[in-house]
Design a protein around this motif. Structure first.
Motif, PDB file in Angstrom:
ATOM      1  N   GLN A  14      -4.628 -36.201 -18.841  1.00 24.80           N
ATOM      2  CA  GLN A  14      -5.635 -35.265 -19.735  1.00 24.80           C
ATOM      3  C   GLN A  14      -4.637 -33.882 -19.621  1.00 24.80           C
ATOM      4  OE1 GLN A  14      -9.037 -34.392 -17.064  1.00 24.80           O
ATOM      5  NE2 GLN A  14     -10.114 -33.002 -19.232  1.00 24.80           N
ATOM      6  N   GLY A  17      -9.428 -30.711 -20.910  1.00 31.62           N
ATOM      7  CA  GLY A  17     -10.938 -30.099 -21.503  1.00 31.62           C
ATOM      8  C   GLY A  17     -10.637 -32.283 -22.242  1.00 31.62           C
ATOM      9  N   ASN A  18     -11.213 -32.001 -24.070  1.00 32.65           N
ATOM     10  CA  ASN A  18     -11.211 -33.402 -24.182  1.00 32.65           C
ATOM     11  C   ASN A  18      -9.573 -33.754 -25.202  1.00 32.65           C
ATOM     12  OD1 ASN A  18     -11.656 -31.467 -26.034  1.00 32.65           O
ATOM     13  ND2 ASN A  18     -12.199 -32.373 -27.567  1.00 32.65           N
ATOM     14  N   TYR A  20      -5.954 -35.139 -24.758  1.00 35.26           N
ATOM     15  CA  TYR A  20      -5.206 -36.445 -23.949  1.00 35.26           C
ATOM     16  C   TYR A  20      -3.988 -36.716 -24.217  1.00 35.26           C
ATOM     17  CZ  TYR A  20     -10.030 -36.561 -21.328  1.00 35.26           C
ATOM     18  OH  TYR A  20     -11.266 -36.503 -21.107  1.00 35.26           O
ATOM     19  N   ILE A  32      -7.830 -37.259 -28.335  1.00 39.62           N
ATOM     20  CA  ILE A  32      -9.441 -36.382 -29.153  1.00 39.62           C
ATOM     21  C   ILE A  32     -10.360 -36.959 -28.711  1.00 39.62           C
ATOM     22  CG2 ILE A  32     -10.087 -33.957 -30.324  1.00 39.62           C
ATOM     23  CD1 ILE A  32      -7.584 -33.931 -31.659  1.00 39.62           C
ATOM     24  N   ASP A  33     -10.675 -37.159 -28.001  1.00 42.94           N
ATOM     25  CA  ASP A  33     -12.507 -37.143 -26.912  1.00 42.94           C
ATOM     26  C   ASP A  33     -13.834 -36.301 -27.920  1.00 42.94           C
ATOM     27  OD1 ASP A  33     -15.142 -38.496 -26.403  1.00 42.94           O
ATOM     28  OD2 ASP A  33     -14.418 -38.221 -24.646  1.00 42.94           O
ATOM     29  N   THR A  34     -14.188 -36.070 -28.971  1.00 33.27           N
ATOM     30  CA  THR A  34     -14.931 -35.591 -29.890  1.00 33.27           C
ATOM     31  C   THR A  34     -16.660 -35.583 -29.589  1.00 33.27           C
ATOM     32  OG1 THR A  34     -15.873 -37.359 -31.452  1.00 33.27           O
ATOM     33  CG2 THR A  34     -13.786 -35.821 -31.923  1.00 33.27           C
ATOM     34  N   GLY A  35     -17.122 -36.663 -28.178  1.00 32.31           N
ATOM     35  CA  GLY A  35     -18.476 -36.811 -28.374  1.00 32.31           C
ATOM     36  C   GLY A  35     -19.083 -37.934 -28.676  1.00 32.31           C
ATOM     37  N   LEU A  38     -13.474 -41.249 -31.216  1.00 32.38           N
ATOM     38  CA  LEU A  38     -11.513 -40.557 -30.639  1.00 32.38           C
ATOM     39  C   LEU A  38     -11.394 -40.544 -31.865  1.00 32.38           C
ATOM     40  CD1 LEU A  38     -11.024 -43.470 -28.524  1.00 32.38           C
ATOM     41  CD2 LEU A  38     -12.282 -41.050 -27.956  1.00 32.38           C
ATOM     42  N   ASN A 139     -17.456 -33.296 -31.499  1.00 31.28           N
ATOM     43  CA  ASN A 139     -17.885 -31.267 -31.579  1.00 31.28           C
ATOM     44  C   ASN A 139     -16.363 -30.659 -31.865  1.00 31.28           C
ATOM     45  OD1 ASN A 139     -16.019 -32.511 -29.811  1.00 31.28           O
ATOM     46  ND2 ASN A 139     -17.383 -32.538 -27.731  1.00 31.28           N
ATOM     47  N   THR A 140     -15.877 -32.089 -32.868  1.00 34.34           N
ATOM     48  CA  THR A 140     -14.156 -31.338 -33.430  1.00 34.34           C
ATOM     49  C   THR A 140     -14.471 -30.891 -34.301  1.00 34.34           C
ATOM     50  OG1 THR A 140     -13.387 -32.291 -31.187  1.00 34.34           O
ATOM     51  CG2 THR A 140     -11.788 -31.778 -32.998  1.00 34.34           C
ATOM     52  N   ASN A 162     -12.447 -27.967 -25.698  1.00 31.80           N
ATOM     53  CA  ASN A 162     -14.082 -28.563 -25.551  1.00 31.80           C
ATOM     54  C   ASN A 162     -13.692 -28.319 -23.829  1.00 31.80           C
ATOM     55  OD1 ASN A 162     -16.907 -29.012 -24.807  1.00 31.80           O
ATOM     56  ND2 ASN A 162     -16.453 -31.377 -24.811  1.00 31.80           N
TER      57      ASN A 162
END
Length: 272
Positions: A14, A17-18, A20, A32-35, A38, A139-140, A162
């Motif tokens: 990581q 934040g989001n 990796y 990027i984990d946007t919620g 990906l 969230n991105t 994030n």
């Protein structure tokens, strides 16, 4: 080139934040984990896709959750694995408009031949990006800027991480390598010498932006491994460095200047 694939392995982690890092040593791939799915920033070499997948799994991610594969530019080390990865995940793909024909194999400009490889994984991109476009997922909100030079369609990306209450901005220049801006390379491939001027203008434009977390598209361009060691030692802000961005852009321009100076010297000393 990949006789011992394990030598290309680099541990996933990581960044903050989001964001990796999921590999590899020869060419970075970031997640990027946007919620709500990906985003993968570049896919890397096709021959190294299994390393990227293993790294994703080690961090608890699944390729089935990839919604977008967004490319920095159309060279084989950044899009070579996209065809297979798209088939596995069902993800959509995005690339700078001017690099479309690199990706779909219409023009032989992926740098495969120079690396002793064959580009056998051509694909048709789902989305062609233009300067000023925005890609949104979860969230991105990723802002896209056209920064030609390394390729005609090189794109740079910027987005808010994030990280609660910090407002950190991550940014990447899509390609700082001057190897494809040499006079010899450009003339051999029918590309305009003006790409060097485009590159310099792009650097000047990007200097106006604030970036807290630099994302190089090769891990050896900006001490990724060293910063990771600092993170392992307990430095949670190892990758947060607002001074890194202008220094990175300065380094890119210095490399361009050195190449142009070398060409000028050669032109003076060559017999006429």
């Amino acid at each position: 080139m990949f006789e011992n694939i394990r030598e290309a392995y680099m541990a996933p982690f990581q960044v903050i934040g989001n964001l990796y890092f999921v590999g590899t040593r020869p060419a970075s791939v970031h997640l990027i984990d946007t919620g709500e799915g990906l985003i993968l920033l570049d896919s890397g070499y096709d021959e190294l896709l299994e390393l990227v997948l293993d790294n994703m799994h080690a961090l608890g991610f699944n390729e089935k959750d990839i919604r977008w594969i967004v490319h920095s530019h159309g060279h084989i080390d950044h899009l070579g694995a996209t065809k297979r990865l798209r088939a596995m995940s069902g993800a959509k793909t995005a690339i700078g408009r001017a690099d479309r024909e690199y990706a779909n194999g219409t023009r032989d400009l992926t740098y495969a031949g120079e690396l002793g490889l064959t580009y056998h994984t051509a694909f048709e991109p789902d989305l062609l990006l233009d300067d000023g476009d925005t890609l949104r997922l979860g969230n991105t909100e990723m802002h896209c800027l056209h920064t030609a030079g390394h390729t005609e369609g090189t794109m740079s990306y910027f987005f808010r991480l994030n990280v609660p209450e910090r407002g950190l901005i991550a940014g990447t220049h899509g390609g700082i390598g001057v190897n494809t801006m040499s006079r010899e390379f450009l003339l051999a491939h029918g590309l305009p010498l003006s790409l060097r001027d485009d590159f310099r203008r792009g650097l000047a434009r990007l200097r106006q932006l604030h970036v807290d977390v630099l994302i190089p598209n090769h891990q050896d361009q900006w001490n990724t491994a060293e910063r990771y060691r600092r993170k392992l030692a307990g430095d949670s802000n190892a990758f947060v460095d607002a001074a890194a961005w202008p220094a990175y852009l300065d380094m890119a321009e210095q490399r361009l200047d050195a190449m142009l100076k070398g060409e000028k010297i050669c032109a003076i000393t060559e017999p006429h």
